[in-house]
Design an enzyme around this catalytic site. Structure first.
Site, PDB file in Angstrom:
ATOM      1  N   CYS A   1       0.831  -1.208   0.000  1.00 55.88           N
ATOM      2  CA  CYS A   1       0.000   0.000   0.000  1.00 55.88           C
ATOM      3  C   CYS A   1       0.862   1.253   0.000  1.00 55.88           C
ATOM      4  CB  CYS A   1      -0.926  -0.010   1.202  1.00 55.88           C
ATOM      5  SG  CYS A   1      -0.132  -0.526   2.717  1.00 55.88           S
ATOM      6  N   THR A   2       1.941   1.231   0.784  1.00 58.35           N
ATOM      7  CA  THR A   2       2.836   2.391   0.858  1.00 58.35           C
ATOM      8  C   THR A   2       3.529   2.594  -0.482  1.00 58.35           C
ATOM      9  OG1 THR A   2       3.233   1.875   3.163  1.00 58.35           O
ATOM     10  CG2 THR A   2       4.781   3.370   2.119  1.00 58.35           C
TER      11      THR A   2
END
Ligand SMILES: [Zn+2]
Length: 445
Positions: free
Chosen positions: A213-214
């Site tokens: 996600c990052t």
């Protein structure tokens, strides 16, 4: 109103009341059964959950169902499609929204009486006055830097009297959970009493994996940009018609160029060809069941500390279900010269201060397992004046102090025993190192 007042007596909590309102052979010796424990847990106890990701979602659910009603959650990230398989408080419609806010909203709706307060920001955005208010801090983080920072913050809240005894009311226990694939750990930290994060820094190898996600939405490090190209762009464009080979220079160049574009776009500095080579390794997927196990251990520890019904974990537990299920716990020992939880300055042995430059010293602070700093800024008192030796965080100071990097420690006016104050993003506090010259030359004194 009456029913709200006596909510903790409700049938709903009968299982907790059986634990808290009856003595038993497994209770901690100091425990006195009473209905006040549940009352404290539900009406007074204020918990901070750090991280609303894989562990954070589990933690919030567990704590809410354990009766905690004043829970704060802090997370700077937004929700990504790839989170939804395990971060079960989020739905497709939430993509792009704040994790902390969505998680809080979900729990507040689902568990009546529980109030989760979200904080959509970095942990570094708050100071002592915010953290001081909590009874217990629980971490579900994927970053060692953030762990070290919160560890330093909680340690800085400790109050000691003149004789050096701790004011117990200033102590905030930290429960720290961590997972990586099928492995996880949980630990209980009683700051200044048991081992802190920094005491066992060597347990954390330099971080080489990053959550998807990052990488996809909020890259902050050059590594995130490289992972993005490796995982997403290569798949999509498949430039050489083969799988990515970390040893092929053509592949490396391709990844390097695209990662550089992405880094420029997000204004991230520090991307090098060598870093690309280093990062093109494995990525470990997040596993929902590992998060569930570790969060439940952490939530149980929070419950035990909040009610003192049972002795806390002492103090480090690990879990591994790569092959069968394995758990083990041991007492991780406090380091007497810990940079964070003891007040002694850490000696740094300098072999030859005439040839060691300031840049060499900074590299040492970044690469040494005991320090693992990211971007240290150094100041020292030289001839009675506080002097900034080097600081990269502020551009104008960086420019002014850059020439110092190539000077030797002797040329900078540093002597044997000199103390240097070091500020780094791994801690909210400045730490002190003391130079110890291995060679003594009378001409240098
Ligand atoms: Zn320590």
């Amino acid at each position: 109103m009456e029913s709200q007042q006596n909510d903790h007596l409700s049938k709903k909590w009968i299982h907790l009341r059986r634990i808290l309102e009856r003595p038993g052979p497994f209770c901690s010796p100091s425990f006195v059964a009473s209905e006040q424990h549940l009352e404290f847990l539900m009406k007074t106890c204020k918990i901070l959950v750090i991280g609303a990701g894989g562990l954070g979602c589990e933690l919030l659910k567990d704590l809410a169902y354990l009766g905690f009603r004043d829970i704060h959650v802090i997370d700077m990230d937004t929700i990504d499609l790839s989170n939804l398989n395990r971060q079960f408080l989020f739905r497709r419609k939430d993509i792009g929204s704040s994790k902390a806010q969505c998680a809080a909203e979900f729990i507040n709706k689902r568990v009546p009486g529980c109030v989760v307060t979200p904080h959509f920001c970095k942990i570094q955005d708050y100071d002592e006055s915010f953290y001081r208010d909590f009874h217990i801090v629980v971490c579900g983080l994927d970053s060692v830097v953030a762990r070290r920072w919160i560890n330093g913050m909680i340690l800085s809240l400790l109050v000691f009297d003149e004789e050096g005894s701790l004011d117990q009311s200033s102590l905030i226990p930290i429960i720290d959970g961590g997972t990586e694939g099928f492995r996880g750990n949980a630990r209980v930290i009683l700051p200044s009493i048991t081992a802190c994060i920094e005491c066992n820094l060597d347990l954390y190898p330099p971080q080489v994996t990053y959550p998807l996600c990052t990488i996809a939405t909020t890259p902050r490090l050059p590594e995130h940009c490289i992972e993005y190209v490796k995982i997403i762009q290569w798949e999509k464009e498949n430039p050489f018609g083969v799988a990515l080979d970390g040893d092929d220079p053509q592949h490396l160049s391709w990844v390097y160029e695209r990662a550089q574009d992405r880094a420029n776009h997000f204004r991230i500095t520090g991307l090098t060809y060598r870093l690309v080579q280093g990062v093109l390794k494995n990525i470990i997927p997040a596993v929902a069941s590992t998060n569930a196990v570790i969060a439940s251990v952490c939530a149980t520890e929070v419950f035990k500390i909040a009610t003192s019904c049972y002795e806390s974990l002492n103090n480090y537990m690990m879990f591994n279900d790569v092959d069968g299920i394995y758990t083990y716990h041991y007492e991780s020992e406090r380091k007497t010269d810990c940079l964070a939880c003891s007040n002694v300055s850490r000696p740094v042995i300098i072999d030859d201060p005439n040839s060691m430059t300031l840049e060499n010293l900074i590299t040492y602070l970044c690469e040494n397992a005991q320090f693992q700093m990211k971007n240290p800024g150094l100041t020292a008192n030289i001839n009675g004046k506080n002097k900034t030796l080097y600081m990269s965080a502020v551009p104008c100071i960086e420019e002014r102090t850059r020439p110092n990097l190539t000077l030797s420690l002797v040329e900078l006016g540093l002597v044997d025993g000199h103390e240097i104050m070091v500020a780094d993003q791994t801690s909210p506090n400045t730490i002190t190192i003391q130079l110890k010259f291995a060679i003594h030359d009378s001409e240098m004194e």
